[in-house]
Design a protein around this motif. Structure first.
Motif, PDB file in Angstrom:
ATOM      1  N   ARG A 101       9.990 -14.493  20.336  1.00 34.46           N
ATOM      2  CA  ARG A 101       8.863 -13.674  19.893  1.00 34.46           C
ATOM      3  C   ARG A 101       9.267 -12.294  19.390  1.00 34.46           C
ATOM      4  NH1 ARG A 101       3.489 -15.087  23.509  1.00 34.46           N
ATOM      5  NH2 ARG A 101       3.294 -17.220  22.697  1.00 34.46           N
ATOM      6  N   TRP A 104       8.313 -11.770  15.796  1.00 33.56           N
ATOM      7  CA  TRP A 104       6.917 -11.650  15.370  1.00 33.56           C
ATOM      8  C   TRP A 104       6.667 -10.535  14.352  1.00 33.56           C
ATOM      9  CZ3 TRP A 104       2.413 -13.442  14.348  1.00 33.56           C
ATOM     10  CH2 TRP A 104       1.301 -12.601  14.248  1.00 33.56           C
ATOM     11  N   VAL A 131       2.980 -15.535  17.731  1.00 36.41           N
ATOM     12  CA  VAL A 131       1.973 -14.487  17.909  1.00 36.41           C
ATOM     13  C   VAL A 131       1.857 -14.073  19.381  1.00 36.41           C
ATOM     14  CG1 VAL A 131       0.064 -16.165  18.107  1.00 36.41           C
ATOM     15  CG2 VAL A 131      -0.400 -13.790  17.409  1.00 36.41           C
ATOM     16  N   PRO A 132       1.928 -12.776  19.661  1.00 34.47           N
ATOM     17  CA  PRO A 132       1.798 -12.300  21.049  1.00 34.47           C
ATOM     18  C   PRO A 132       0.348 -12.419  21.520  1.00 34.47           C
ATOM     19  CG  PRO A 132       2.849 -10.656  19.625  1.00 34.47           C
ATOM     20  CD  PRO A 132       2.240 -11.683  18.736  1.00 34.47           C
ATOM     21  N   GLU A 133       0.182 -12.509  22.814  1.00 34.70           N
ATOM     22  CA  GLU A 133      -1.157 -12.563  23.389  1.00 34.70           C
ATOM     23  C   GLU A 133      -1.928 -11.308  23.004  1.00 34.70           C
ATOM     24  OE1 GLU A 133      -3.305 -13.121  27.772  1.00 34.70           O
ATOM     25  OE2 GLU A 133      -1.128 -13.257  27.562  1.00 34.70           O
ATOM     26  N   GLY A 134      -3.149 -11.506  22.527  1.00 36.89           N
ATOM     27  CA  GLY A 134      -3.984 -10.380  22.139  1.00 36.89           C
ATOM     28  C   GLY A 134      -4.017 -10.127  20.645  1.00 36.89           C
ATOM     29  N   GLU A 135      -3.104 -10.762  19.911  1.00 42.97           N
ATOM     30  CA  GLU A 135      -3.066 -10.544  18.464  1.00 42.97           C
ATOM     31  C   GLU A 135      -3.531 -11.763  17.669  1.00 42.97           C
ATOM     32  OE1 GLU A 135       0.003  -8.295  16.666  1.00 42.97           O
ATOM     33  OE2 GLU A 135       0.772  -7.525  18.570  1.00 42.97           O
ATOM     34  N   GLU A 136      -4.063 -12.750  18.381  1.00 41.50           N
ATOM     35  CA  GLU A 136      -4.506 -13.981  17.719  1.00 41.50           C
ATOM     36  C   GLU A 136      -5.677 -13.746  16.765  1.00 41.50           C
ATOM     37  OE1 GLU A 136      -2.966 -15.167  21.860  1.00 41.50           O
ATOM     38  OE2 GLU A 136      -4.259 -13.596  21.007  1.00 41.50           O
ATOM     39  N   THR A 137      -6.605 -12.873  17.147  1.00 40.70           N
ATOM     40  CA  THR A 137      -7.775 -12.633  16.299  1.00 40.70           C
ATOM     41  C   THR A 137      -7.374 -12.037  14.958  1.00 40.70           C
ATOM     42  OG1 THR A 137      -9.172 -12.300  18.247  1.00 40.70           O
ATOM     43  CG2 THR A 137     -10.009 -11.473  16.148  1.00 40.70           C
ATOM     44  N   LEU A 165      -4.946 -21.858  17.213  1.00 42.50           N
ATOM     45  CA  LEU A 165      -5.219 -20.542  17.796  1.00 42.50           C
ATOM     46  C   LEU A 165      -6.401 -20.562  18.758  1.00 42.50           C
ATOM     47  CD1 LEU A 165      -4.736 -18.223  14.680  1.00 42.50           C
ATOM     48  CD2 LEU A 165      -3.203 -18.464  16.646  1.00 42.50           C
ATOM     49  N   VAL A 168     -10.624 -18.053  19.178  1.00 39.99           N
ATOM     50  CA  VAL A 168     -10.584 -16.751  18.488  1.00 39.99           C
ATOM     51  C   VAL A 168     -10.827 -16.886  16.986  1.00 39.99           C
ATOM     52  CG1 VAL A 168      -9.016 -15.751  20.191  1.00 39.99           C
ATOM     53  CG2 VAL A 168      -8.074 -16.813  18.125  1.00 39.99           C
TER      54      VAL A 168
END
Length: 222
Positions: A101, A104, A131-137, A165, A168
């Motif tokens: 990651r 990324w 993709v890191p957690e929290g950046e999926e949106t 994904l 989200v």
């Protein structure tokens, strides 16, 4: 003597990777992956950029995954700036297989919207893995800008990436389902149906979505 033997092996493998016979190149890549050696990393990456045979490229990627990420990832990140589309595409594919990651930040909007379909598809797959957690949106929002793009395989790749994904994607999906462009609407509707029923298949989903759009129906089923 051992060093001389190693040098001979390196030369032999390098020549094998450049041989005119795909089966020889395949065996050479297999040999390099079976006995990883840092000296092969540059050669493997360089070969990925120009190798014409899919199955050989896949073996080159496998061979790279057999080497430490600390050696391969920086070299692959350099390839993302290459002017050669295959170099970018294959580097992205290999980064997705390595799954480090730290790569990324290099999955830029420019790559996710690359003019070359193969590069974009590889970027979508890599992005979903890295993709890191929290950046999926945010990733979903960028991917949604590509609705309606390309042929069947490109559209399917995008839908699969979005579905992977999870929930989200719904805000971006709903917006695309009311887009003025009928191709965008149909693709978004098909993706929404695929997310609800993965077993239905994309071909069925896209044909159903086209019918909804053609009949002037709502972007979403009531």
């Amino acid at each position: 003597m051992a060093m001389a033997e190693q040098d001979t092996d390196t030369i032999r493998a390098s020549r094998g990777l450049e041989d005119g016979d795909p089966s020889v190149r395949l065996r050479a890549a297999l040999a390099v992956g079976t006995a990883p050696d840092p000296r092969f990393v540059d050669t493997l990456v360089e070969r990925c950029a120009i190798e014409p045979e899919f199955h050989v490229r896949d073996m080159l990627t496998w061979a790279l995954t057999r080497h430490p990420a600390s050696m391969t990832v920086p070299r692959l990140l350099d390839e993302l700036r290459s002017e050669r589309a295959q170099a970018r595409s294959q580097a992205l594919h290999t980064l997705s297989k390595i799954g480090d990651r730290q790569a990324w930040p290099a999955i830029t909007r420019a790559l996710l919207t690359d003019a070359d379909d193969e590069v974009a598809r590889s970027a979508w797959r890599a992005a979903v893995v890295l993709v890191p957690e929290g950046e999926e949106t945010g990733l979903a929002a960028v991917l949604a800008t590509q609705f309606g793009r390309g042929g069947h395989e490109t559209r399917l790749s995008l839908s699969r990436a979005l579905v992977a994904l999870g929930e989200v994607i719904m805000p971006a999906l709903r917006a695309a389902m009311t887009d003025p462009d009928p191709r965008v609407r149909a693709h978004a509707i098909a993706t929404e149906r695929l997310s609800r029923d993965p077993d239905a298949g994309f071909e069925f989903a896209i044909e159903e979505a086209k019918r909804v759009v053609a009949l002037g129906g709502p972007g979403q089923e009531e």
